[in-house]
Scaffold this motif. Structure first.
Motif, PDB file in Angstrom:
ATOM      1  N   LEU A 144       1.404  -5.477 -18.426  1.00  7.82           N
ATOM      2  CA  LEU A 144       1.180  -4.405 -17.419  1.00  7.82           C
ATOM      3  C   LEU A 144       1.724  -3.097 -17.619  1.00  7.82           C
ATOM      4  N   VAL A 145       0.847  -1.707 -17.909  1.00  8.83           N
ATOM      5  CA  VAL A 145       0.329  -0.946 -18.415  1.00  8.83           C
ATOM      6  C   VAL A 145       1.074   0.615 -17.113  1.00  8.83           C
ATOM      7  N   ASN A 146       1.698   1.116 -17.714  1.00  9.28           N
ATOM      8  CA  ASN A 146       2.489   1.973 -16.772  1.00  9.28           C
ATOM      9  C   ASN A 146       1.971   3.106 -17.241  1.00  9.28           C
ATOM     10  N   ILE A 147       1.412   4.059 -16.239  1.00  8.54           N
ATOM     11  CA  ILE A 147       0.542   5.005 -17.003  1.00  8.54           C
ATOM     12  C   ILE A 147       2.399   6.223 -16.204  1.00  8.54           C
ATOM     13  N   SER A 148       2.011   6.977 -17.231  1.00  6.93           N
ATOM     14  CA  SER A 148       3.784   7.336 -17.579  1.00  6.93           C
ATOM     15  C   SER A 148       2.981   9.366 -17.637  1.00  6.93           C
ATOM     16  N   SER A 149       4.144  10.281 -17.955  1.00 10.49           N
ATOM     17  CA  SER A 149       3.243  11.274 -18.922  1.00 10.49           C
ATOM     18  C   SER A 149       3.901  12.222 -20.190  1.00 10.49           C
ATOM     19  N   VAL A 150       3.798  12.864 -21.051  1.00 11.42           N
ATOM     20  CA  VAL A 150       5.157  14.469 -21.465  1.00 11.42           C
ATOM     21  C   VAL A 150       6.077  14.389 -20.539  1.00 11.42           C
ATOM     22  N   ALA A 151       6.037  14.407 -19.470  1.00 12.12           N
ATOM     23  CA  ALA A 151       7.175  14.824 -18.454  1.00 12.12           C
ATOM     24  C   ALA A 151       7.906  13.774 -18.847  1.00 12.12           C
ATOM     25  N   GLY A 152       7.711  12.679 -18.823  1.00 10.45           N
ATOM     26  CA  GLY A 152       9.188  11.674 -18.707  1.00 10.45           C
ATOM     27  C   GLY A 152      10.121  11.443 -20.319  1.00 10.45           C
ATOM     28  N   ARG A 153       9.063  12.044 -20.920  1.00 12.60           N
ATOM     29  CA  ARG A 153      10.327  12.412 -22.139  1.00 12.60           C
ATOM     30  C   ARG A 153      10.679  14.094 -22.484  1.00 12.60           C
ATOM     31  N   ARG A 154      10.355  15.107 -22.088  1.00 14.07           N
ATOM     32  CA  ARG A 154      11.328  15.906 -21.293  1.00 14.07           C
ATOM     33  C   ARG A 154      10.780  16.919 -20.282  1.00 14.07           C
ATOM     34  N   ALA A 155      12.205  17.734 -19.578  1.00 12.51           N
ATOM     35  CA  ALA A 155      11.807  17.803 -18.445  1.00 12.51           C
ATOM     36  C   ALA A 155      11.618  19.695 -18.715  1.00 12.51           C
ATOM     37  N   THR A 156      10.668  20.479 -18.347  1.00 14.64           N
ATOM     38  CA  THR A 156      10.698  21.622 -18.250  1.00 14.64           C
ATOM     39  C   THR A 156      11.240  22.335 -16.624  1.00 14.64           C
ATOM     40  N   ARG A 157      11.375  23.517 -16.759  1.00 16.53           N
ATOM     41  CA  ARG A 157      11.362  24.515 -15.591  1.00 16.53           C
ATOM     42  C   ARG A 157      10.442  24.556 -14.465  1.00 16.53           C
ATOM     43  N   GLY A 158      10.136  24.191 -13.279  1.00 19.32           N
ATOM     44  CA  GLY A 158       9.312  23.925 -12.418  1.00 19.32           C
ATOM     45  C   GLY A 158       8.923  22.601 -12.339  1.00 19.32           C
ATOM     46  N   SER A 159       9.395  21.517 -12.972  1.00 16.93           N
ATOM     47  CA  SER A 159       8.824  20.585 -12.574  1.00 16.93           C
ATOM     48  C   SER A 159       9.457  19.170 -12.551  1.00 16.93           C
ATOM     49  N   GLY A 160      11.040  19.593 -12.149  1.00 18.90           N
ATOM     50  CA  GLY A 160      12.387  18.794 -12.131  1.00 18.90           C
ATOM     51  C   GLY A 160      11.970  16.901 -11.785  1.00 18.90           C
ATOM     52  N   VAL A 161      11.098  17.320 -10.019  1.00 17.31           N
ATOM     53  CA  VAL A 161      11.458  16.022  -9.499  1.00 17.31           C
ATOM     54  C   VAL A 161      10.111  15.503  -9.995  1.00 17.31           C
ATOM     55  N   TYR A 162       8.893  15.870 -10.381  1.00 20.98           N
ATOM     56  CA  TYR A 162       8.161  15.245 -11.456  1.00 20.98           C
ATOM     57  C   TYR A 162       8.761  14.903 -12.570  1.00 20.98           C
ATOM     58  N   ASN A 163       9.092  15.020 -13.273  1.00 21.53           N
ATOM     59  CA  ASN A 163      10.073  14.920 -14.908  1.00 21.53           C
ATOM     60  C   ASN A 163      10.783  13.754 -13.913  1.00 21.53           C
ATOM     61  N   ALA A 164      12.255  13.547 -13.076  1.00 17.73           N
ATOM     62  CA  ALA A 164      12.860  12.914 -12.316  1.00 17.73           C
ATOM     63  C   ALA A 164      11.749  11.364 -12.304  1.00 17.73           C
ATOM     64  N   THR A 165      10.964  11.708 -11.766  1.00 16.52           N
ATOM     65  CA  THR A 165      10.227  10.745 -11.716  1.00 16.52           C
ATOM     66  C   THR A 165       9.394   9.565 -12.573  1.00 16.52           C
ATOM     67  N   LYS A 166       8.993  10.769 -13.780  1.00 14.95           N
ATOM     68  CA  LYS A 166       8.862   9.998 -14.848  1.00 14.95           C
ATOM     69  C   LYS A 166       9.483   9.528 -15.654  1.00 14.95           C
ATOM     70  N   HIS A 167      10.634  10.120 -15.542  1.00 15.09           N
ATOM     71  CA  HIS A 167      11.889   9.938 -16.837  1.00 15.09           C
ATOM     72  C   HIS A 167      11.821   7.716 -16.468  1.00 15.09           C
ATOM     73  N   ALA A 168      12.235   8.188 -14.736  1.00 11.68           N
ATOM     74  CA  ALA A 168      12.254   6.635 -14.401  1.00 11.68           C
ATOM     75  C   ALA A 168      11.185   5.692 -14.453  1.00 11.68           C
ATOM     76  N   VAL A 169       9.947   6.111 -14.513  1.00 12.58           N
ATOM     77  CA  VAL A 169       9.371   4.958 -14.869  1.00 12.58           C
ATOM     78  C   VAL A 169       9.601   4.516 -17.018  1.00 12.58           C
ATOM     79  N   GLY A 170       9.557   5.319 -17.449  1.00 10.11           N
ATOM     80  CA  GLY A 170      10.286   4.980 -19.202  1.00 10.11           C
ATOM     81  C   GLY A 170      10.776   4.309 -19.222  1.00 10.11           C
ATOM     82  N   ALA A 171      12.235   5.028 -18.222  1.00  9.81           N
ATOM     83  CA  ALA A 171      14.041   3.512 -18.064  1.00  9.81           C
ATOM     84  C   ALA A 171      12.993   1.854 -17.412  1.00  9.81           C
ATOM     85  N   PHE A 172      12.443   2.079 -16.627  1.00  7.85           N
ATOM     86  CA  PHE A 172      11.910   1.203 -15.252  1.00  7.85           C
ATOM     87  C   PHE A 172      11.736   0.495 -17.386  1.00  7.85           C
ATOM     88  N   SER A 173      10.493   0.775 -17.685  1.00  7.72           N
ATOM     89  CA  SER A 173       9.392  -0.477 -18.576  1.00  7.72           C
ATOM     90  C   SER A 173      10.100  -0.635 -19.843  1.00  7.72           C
TER      91      SER A 173
END
Length: 254
Positions: A144-173
């Motif tokens: 089971l391979v989940n494609i996340s993003s570097v945004a799942g490792r670090r949060a940056t201004r202007g991408s808070g909700v995208y960051n949130a979804t990708k951080h969640a993918v990392g935690a679930f994985s």
């Protein structure tokens, strides 16, 4: 030695373009029968024809994984038509950026629906089949391979909700990995940096202008670069699990 995927079946979401399309090609080249899942049926058929012309086996399923029933039906149709499911590549995603103040809430909702809930729906539906594939043969393993993003490792201004979804993918994985790894289902997280895909094109014009300025001069990754990583992960010997891969363009600093 790496294992080929002959005799296995893989389902790839978001397969109508970008990383999903490239991953489908890569896994088909390794011998897997592939189920191509996305909303754009015409693009899926074009890709399926290409793969069949090369001697591969491809099934197209037009579905929006943000809809729980459509996600479940896609998994069940894959198993019904291809006979099994050995690999799930959760790739479908959207990236809609911009400041939180006055942000369109429908953009936030769409990211949560696709990036997080869609991934969860597909994983939930696929897990019984992946466990069956891995348990049924001592030589087999399921992925089971989940494609996340570097945004799942670090949060940056202007991408808070995208960051949130990708951080969640990392935690679930990671939590899921701990649940199923002893049964030879490998859970892997792939975190790309900047990739040259259609992902950015769905943003509002003012956001696109800012992104163009941010990434000016940067040689971005190609979709095939990420597909190579997916192919590497799922062709490792049974005793090798590649749990996390971060891939940035060489010149990308953050």
């Amino acid at each position: 030695m790496p294992d080929r995927l002959d005799g296995t079946a893989a389902l790839i979401t978001g397969a109508s373009s970008g990383i999903g399309e490239a991953a489908a090609r890569a896994l088909a080249e390794q011998g897997a029968a592939v189920a191509l899942v996305a909303r754009r049926a015409e693009r899926l058929e074009t890709l399926a024809t290409e793969l069949r012309d090369r001697g591969g086996s491809a099934l197209t399923i037009a579905a929006d994984v943000a809809d729980e029933q459509q996600a479940r039906d896609a998994v069940e149709l894959t198993v019904a038509e291809l006979g099994r499911l050995d690999t799930l590549v959760n790739n479908a995603g959207v990236m809609l950026l911009g400041p939180a103040v006055h942000a369109p809430i429908d953009e936030w909702r769409r990211m949560v629906d696709v990036n997080l809930l869609g991934l969860l729906y597909c994983a939930h539906a696929a897990l019984p089949h992946l466990l069956r594939a891995a348990d049924g043969d001592p030589r087999r393993v399921a992925d089971l391979v989940n494609i996340s993003s570097v945004a799942g490792r670090r949060a940056t201004r202007g991408s808070g909700v995208y960051n949130a979804t990708k951080h969640a993918v990392g935690a679930f994985s990671e939590a899921l990995r701990q649940e199923v790894t002893a049964r030879h289902v490998r859970v892997s997280l792939v975190e790309p940096g900047a990739v040259e895909t259609e992902l950015l094109s769905h943003n509002r014009p003012e956001i696109l202008a800012e992104l163009d300025q941010r990434f000016t001069g940067l040689e971005r990754l190609r979709s095939a670069d990420i597909a190579d990583a997916v192919s590497y992960i799922v062709t490792r010997p049974r005793h090798v699990a590649v749990n996390e891969v971060l891939i940035r363009p060489t010149e990308q600093e953050a």
